[in-house]
Motif scaffolding. Sequence first.
Motif, PDB file in Angstrom:
ATOM      1  N   GLY A  98       7.696   8.211   7.110  1.00 47.82           N
ATOM      2  CA  GLY A  98       6.356   8.558   7.569  1.00 47.82           C
ATOM      3  C   GLY A  98       5.590   7.316   7.995  1.00 47.82           C
ATOM      4  O   GLY A  98       5.738   6.244   7.406  1.00 47.82           O
ATOM      5  N   ARG A  99       4.767   7.458   9.023  1.00 50.25           N
ATOM      6  CA  ARG A  99       4.035   6.320   9.603  1.00 50.25           C
ATOM      7  C   ARG A  99       3.275   5.504   8.560  1.00 50.25           C
ATOM      8  O   ARG A  99       3.237   4.280   8.637  1.00 50.25           O
ATOM      9  CB  ARG A  99       3.057   6.820  10.657  1.00 50.25           C
ATOM     10  CG  ARG A  99       3.714   7.307  11.908  1.00 50.25           C
ATOM     11  CD  ARG A  99       2.663   7.696  12.961  1.00 50.25           C
ATOM     12  NE  ARG A  99       3.320   8.430  14.028  1.00 50.25           N
ATOM     13  CZ  ARG A  99       3.152   9.722  14.261  1.00 50.25           C
ATOM     14  NH1 ARG A  99       2.317  10.421  13.531  1.00 50.25           N
ATOM     15  NH2 ARG A  99       3.796  10.311  15.240  1.00 50.25           N
ATOM     16  N   SER A 100       2.667   6.172   7.598  1.00 52.31           N
ATOM     17  CA  SER A 100       1.831   5.440   6.631  1.00 52.31           C
ATOM     18  C   SER A 100       2.642   4.581   5.662  1.00 52.31           C
ATOM     19  O   SER A 100       2.068   3.774   4.937  1.00 52.31           O
ATOM     20  CB  SER A 100       0.936   6.417   5.858  1.00 52.31           C
ATOM     21  OG  SER A 100       1.725   7.294   5.075  1.00 52.31           O
ATOM     22  N   HIS A 101       3.959   4.731   5.652  1.00 55.54           N
ATOM     23  CA  HIS A 101       4.806   3.924   4.772  1.00 55.54           C
ATOM     24  C   HIS A 101       5.707   2.956   5.524  1.00 55.54           C
ATOM     25  O   HIS A 101       6.485   2.223   4.919  1.00 55.54           O
ATOM     26  CB  HIS A 101       5.643   4.836   3.870  1.00 55.54           C
ATOM     27  CG  HIS A 101       4.832   5.455   2.789  1.00 55.54           C
ATOM     28  ND1 HIS A 101       4.116   6.624   2.986  1.00 55.54           N
ATOM     29  CD2 HIS A 101       4.582   5.066   1.538  1.00 55.54           C
ATOM     30  CE1 HIS A 101       3.475   6.917   1.877  1.00 55.54           C
ATOM     31  NE2 HIS A 101       3.738   5.993   0.983  1.00 55.54           N
ATOM     32  N   ARG A 102       5.594   2.933   6.841  1.00 52.98           N
ATOM     33  CA  ARG A 102       6.381   2.000   7.639  1.00 52.98           C
ATOM     34  C   ARG A 102       5.829   0.589   7.473  1.00 52.98           C
ATOM     35  O   ARG A 102       4.628   0.404   7.285  1.00 52.98           O
ATOM     36  CB  ARG A 102       6.363   2.402   9.112  1.00 52.98           C
ATOM     37  CG  ARG A 102       7.055   3.735   9.346  1.00 52.98           C
ATOM     38  CD  ARG A 102       6.956   4.185  10.787  1.00 52.98           C
ATOM     39  NE  ARG A 102       7.403   5.574  10.891  1.00 52.98           N
ATOM     40  CZ  ARG A 102       7.211   6.332  11.942  1.00 52.98           C
ATOM     41  NH1 ARG A 102       6.596   5.862  13.005  1.00 52.98           N
ATOM     42  NH2 ARG A 102       7.644   7.579  11.946  1.00 52.98           N
ATOM     43  N   GLY A 103       6.709  -0.381   7.541  1.00 56.20           N
ATOM     44  CA  GLY A 103       6.274  -1.769   7.448  1.00 56.20           C
ATOM     45  C   GLY A 103       5.934  -2.224   6.046  1.00 56.20           C
ATOM     46  O   GLY A 103       5.352  -3.292   5.869  1.00 56.20           O
ATOM     47  N   SER A 104       6.313  -1.437   5.042  1.00 56.16           N
ATOM     48  CA  SER A 104       5.960  -1.785   3.659  1.00 56.16           C
ATOM     49  C   SER A 104       7.181  -2.129   2.801  1.00 56.16           C
ATOM     50  O   SER A 104       7.081  -2.193   1.585  1.00 56.16           O
ATOM     51  CB  SER A 104       5.178  -0.638   3.017  1.00 56.16           C
ATOM     52  OG  SER A 104       6.010   0.509   2.911  1.00 56.16           O
ATOM     53  N   GLY A 105       8.337  -2.310   3.439  1.00 53.98           N
ATOM     54  CA  GLY A 105       9.547  -2.652   2.705  1.00 53.98           C
ATOM     55  C   GLY A 105      10.397  -1.475   2.289  1.00 53.98           C
ATOM     56  O   GLY A 105      11.466  -1.655   1.709  1.00 53.98           O
ATOM     57  N   VAL A 106       9.969  -0.263   2.593  1.00 48.29           N
ATOM     58  CA  VAL A 106      10.726   0.932   2.226  1.00 48.29           C
ATOM     59  C   VAL A 106      12.066   0.957   2.974  1.00 48.29           C
ATOM     60  O   VAL A 106      13.117   1.229   2.392  1.00 48.29           O
ATOM     61  CB  VAL A 106       9.916   2.218   2.505  1.00 48.29           C
ATOM     62  CG1 VAL A 106      10.763   3.463   2.309  1.00 48.29           C
ATOM     63  CG2 VAL A 106       8.678   2.260   1.616  1.00 48.29           C
ATOM     64  N   GLY A 107      12.049   0.660   4.253  1.00 49.14           N
ATOM     65  CA  GLY A 107      13.252   0.733   5.075  1.00 49.14           C
ATOM     66  C   GLY A 107      14.375  -0.158   4.585  1.00 49.14           C
ATOM     67  O   GLY A 107      15.547   0.242   4.599  1.00 49.14           O
ATOM     68  N   GLY A 108      14.052  -1.360   4.134  1.00 46.70           N
ATOM     69  CA  GLY A 108      15.079  -2.272   3.627  1.00 46.70           C
ATOM     70  C   GLY A 108      15.777  -1.729   2.394  1.00 46.70           C
ATOM     71  O   GLY A 108      17.002  -1.818   2.262  1.00 46.70           O
ATOM     72  N   VAL A 109      14.994  -1.137   1.497  1.00 48.05           N
ATOM     73  CA  VAL A 109      15.581  -0.545   0.286  1.00 48.05           C
ATOM     74  C   VAL A 109      16.448   0.647   0.666  1.00 48.05           C
ATOM     75  O   VAL A 109      17.568   0.814   0.160  1.00 48.05           O
ATOM     76  CB  VAL A 109      14.482  -0.122  -0.716  1.00 48.05           C
ATOM     77  CG1 VAL A 109      15.086   0.603  -1.910  1.00 48.05           C
ATOM     78  CG2 VAL A 109      13.680  -1.334  -1.171  1.00 48.05           C
ATOM     79  N   VAL A 110      15.959   1.476   1.570  1.00 48.00           N
ATOM     80  CA  VAL A 110      16.704   2.660   1.988  1.00 48.00           C
ATOM     81  C   VAL A 110      18.033   2.254   2.624  1.00 48.00           C
ATOM     82  O   VAL A 110      19.081   2.829   2.312  1.00 48.00           O
ATOM     83  CB  VAL A 110      15.862   3.532   2.943  1.00 48.00           C
ATOM     84  CG1 VAL A 110      16.709   4.619   3.597  1.00 48.00           C
ATOM     85  CG2 VAL A 110      14.682   4.144   2.195  1.00 48.00           C
TER      86      VAL A 110
END
Length: 165
Positions: A98-110
């Motif tokens: 979701g847009r509000s969680h992009r750029g917060s390091g979530v993608g790297g963990v996923v």
Amino acid sequence: MRSDVTLRPLDENLLQDLLDVAAADADPLEVMPPVDGPAGWTTECRTAFLQFHRSRSLSAEPVESTYAIVVGETVVGAARLFPLKDAEHAVEAGVWIGRSHRGSGVGGVVLRDLLDLARADGVERLFASTTADNTATQRLLAALGVDLVREGDVVTAWVDLVDVR
């Protein structure tokens, strides 16, 4: 690296939460195949979203594994692993956040968690693709030491799971 991000196997209980975050925080074209009719999260589009997941990962014979991306206790997106029939021991990865969680390091963990899940299933190679303007995903893939290949507006990469930890 964030410690509050987890991947939970998608089930019927998480599916409604996933639809809610998709409708509130993503464009339909970012999270599912196109639906005929008007743009946006119409009733038809919401129904198609549910049917899509029920037919792909929640069916009696699933064709892919889908996971809800959860931050704390909040569903913020989805990740999937789709076995590739024309490449032995290989899967395609797909992620939307979701847009509000992009750029917060979530993608790297996923991405790291998807690599671990694929490896645990005996997968040797993971295929990923993104758009040319998605530089965040390209940076995550490049950090793994893989070659990125650009063809038009699509950037692809193959990750050798034996070499990447």
